[in-house]
Motif scaffolding. Structure first.
Motif, short mmCIF file in Angstrom:
data_model
loop_
_atom_site.label_atom_id
_atom_site.label_comp_id
_atom_site.label_asym_id
_atom_site.label_seq_id
_atom_site.Cartn_x
_atom_site.Cartn_y
_atom_site.Cartn_z
N ASP A 80 0.80 -1.22 0.00
CA ASP A 80 0.00 0.00 0.00
C ASP A 80 0.83 1.27 0.00
OD1 ASP A 80 0.98 -0.63 2.51
OD2 ASP A 80 -0.67 0.31 3.58
N LYS A 83 -0.58 3.92 -2.20
CA LYS A 83 -2.02 4.16 -2.08
C LYS A 83 -2.28 5.55 -1.49
CE LYS A 83 -4.31 0.09 -2.84
NZ LYS A 83 -5.66 -0.17 -3.34
N ASP A 148 -16.12 2.20 1.08
CA ASP A 148 -14.94 2.12 0.22
C ASP A 148 -15.08 1.17 -0.97
OD1 ASP A 148 -13.52 3.91 1.83
OD2 ASP A 148 -12.93 2.30 3.20
N THR A 149 -16.03 0.26 -0.96
CA THR A 149 -16.12 -0.69 -2.06
C THR A 149 -17.53 -1.24 -2.18
OG1 THR A 149 -15.18 -2.72 -3.00
CG2 THR A 149 -15.48 -2.68 -0.62
N GLN A 159 -9.08 -10.35 -2.06
CA GLN A 159 -8.21 -9.17 -2.21
C GLN A 159 -7.34 -8.98 -0.97
OE1 GLN A 159 -10.99 -6.02 -2.97
NE2 GLN A 159 -11.25 -6.54 -5.14
N TYR A 311 -6.85 -1.21 2.87
CA TYR A 311 -6.30 -0.61 1.65
C TYR A 311 -6.22 -1.57 0.46
CZ TYR A 311 -4.98 2.95 5.02
OH TYR A 311 -5.01 3.89 6.02
N SER A 312 -6.58 -2.85 0.67
CA SER A 312 -6.61 -3.78 -0.46
C SER A 312 -7.91 -3.67 -1.24
CB SER A 312 -6.43 -5.22 0.03
OG SER A 312 -7.53 -5.61 0.83
N LYS A 313 -8.84 -2.89 -0.74
CA LYS A 313 -10.17 -2.80 -1.37
C LYS A 313 -10.08 -2.12 -2.73
CE LYS A 313 -12.56 -2.58 3.07
NZ LYS A 313 -13.30 -1.73 4.02
N THR A 314 -10.64 -2.78 -3.72
CA THR A 314 -10.69 -2.26 -5.07
C THR A 314 -11.91 -2.84 -5.76
OG1 THR A 314 -9.60 -2.22 -7.24
CG2 THR A 314 -9.13 -4.11 -5.82
N ASP A 315 -12.44 -2.14 -6.73
CA ASP A 315 -13.59 -2.65 -7.47
C ASP A 315 -13.19 -3.56 -8.63
OD1 ASP A 315 -15.46 -1.41 -5.86
OD2 ASP A 315 -15.39 0.46 -6.99
N THR A 316 -11.88 -3.83 -8.75
CA THR A 316 -11.38 -4.76 -9.77
C THR A 316 -11.49 -6.19 -9.24
OG1 THR A 316 -9.81 -3.12 -10.57
CG2 THR A 316 -9.44 -5.41 -11.22
#
Length: 341
Positions: A80, A83, A148-149, A159, A311-316
């Protein structure tokens, strides 16, 4: 065994070879046991004629093995570093759904409810299934408290675990990341809503901390006006320890009790699971008047875990099919095939 490793001189070379190999093993969960046994077998026989330089190399390699095996979990996260952390947990800019969730949670998480929830846990069996099956069961859930997601829970779990894995953290910590939110199954098991399952946790039975998200909404909780529950210590004694307080009931506390007797996860992993949503404590420093020495070591574990959860949260999306065999292998190391939920 390499056929060139025969005789005393060859054993010296073998010891140095294994030590040197160990000294270059960065970013892995642990040095394989057979390497350690291999090293000890050759090194003992090679000792009488080993040079000081060879002894130094071997000693350094053993020291590094100990670091990799015993201390790697609490090293600072690396994934991160680039980030923009200001974009996470921005509750001032949160949508109405998130604000409404916390308003309801803060109004309804009373001492009376928390006692009832713990009695229900002790007296009800909800399901029997394996860990991966439980992950798949969560795949339709969106956490109303999370700003966040919007990805499904199985995506968030993978993730988190993958970020821990990329940083070379131990397998047990990867498993903690993979499973830490499985307590959200409570929503599918018939909870009263999401307010008694997700969201930040806090202590009930004493004065509500001003470090809680949207603390003003706690005024609608009847415990705020109770002659005992509204005091600094409430029903607790100074430094009684978090094991002896009631945190607001939710997925953290539920999953901790499911896993503590049905897994071989170490205490650090169980602390990560039990307290990962306890942000007023592990991020804001609240409740120091209730914590004890054990909680200090638990705090280090939770703070080491938190960046991976947050902080690993992503919409990918992850490739679930590709990752499944690896993580099913880890699950089998720490859990029986079927658990009582």
């Amino acid at each position: 065994m390499n056929q060139g490793f025969t005789g005393r001189h060859a054993k010296q070379e073998a010891a140095t070879h294994v030590a040197t190999k160990g000294s270059h093993m960065h970013g892995i969960e642990e040095i394989p046991l057979f390497y350690l046994l291999y090293l000890s077998y050759f090194f003992v026989d090679a000792m009488p004629s080993a040079t000081p330089r060879e002894l130094d190399v071997t000693s350094d390699a053993i020291d590094e093995v100990n670091v990799l095996k015993g201390r790697l979990w609490d090293e600072k996260s690396k994934f991160d570093e680039t980030k923009d952390k200001t974009k996470f947990r921005d509750y001032d800019a949160a949508c109405d759904r998130v604000k409404a969730f916390y308003k309801e949670q803060h109004e309804k998480q009373t001492v009376a409810f928390n006692i009832k929830a713990r009695v229900d846990f002790k007296t009800k069996k909800r399901a029997r299934m394996g860990v991966w099956e439980a992950m798949e069961m969560l795949n339709t859930l969106i956490d109303e408290s999370d700003p966040d997601t919007s990805v499904s829970q199985i995506e968030h779990l993978l993730q988190t675990a993958e970020a821990i894995r990329r940083d070379g953290k131990p397998e047990w910590m990867q498993v903690a990341g993979l499973t830490h939110d499985l307590g959200k199954l409570l929503i599918l098991f018939g909870s009263e809503g999401q307010w008694d399952v997700v969201g930040d946790t806090f202590v009930v039975g004493c004065k509500f901390s001003d470090k809680i998200i949207y603390p003003e909404t706690c005024a609608a909780n009847p415990d705020s006006y109770d002659s005992v529950y509204s005091t600094e210590y409430g029903i607790y004694k100074p430094h009684c320890g978090l094991d002896n307080v009631m945190l607001s009931w939710g997925h953290d506390e539920y999953l901790y009790h499911v896993f503590k007797d049905q897994s071989t996860l170490p205490p650090e992993a169980l602390a990560m699971i039990r307290y990962h949503s306890f942000y007023p404590w592990h991020r804001e420093g609240a409740y120091s008047h209730l914590t004890n020495e054990k909680d200090k070591s638990n705090l280090a574990a939770v703070q080491a875990f938190n960046p991976y959860d947050l902080y690993s949260k992503t919409d990918t999306p992850c490739d679930i099919a590709e990752l499944r065999p690896y993580y099913e292998g880890l699950i089998a190391k720490y859990f029986p095939p079927v658990l009582e939920w």
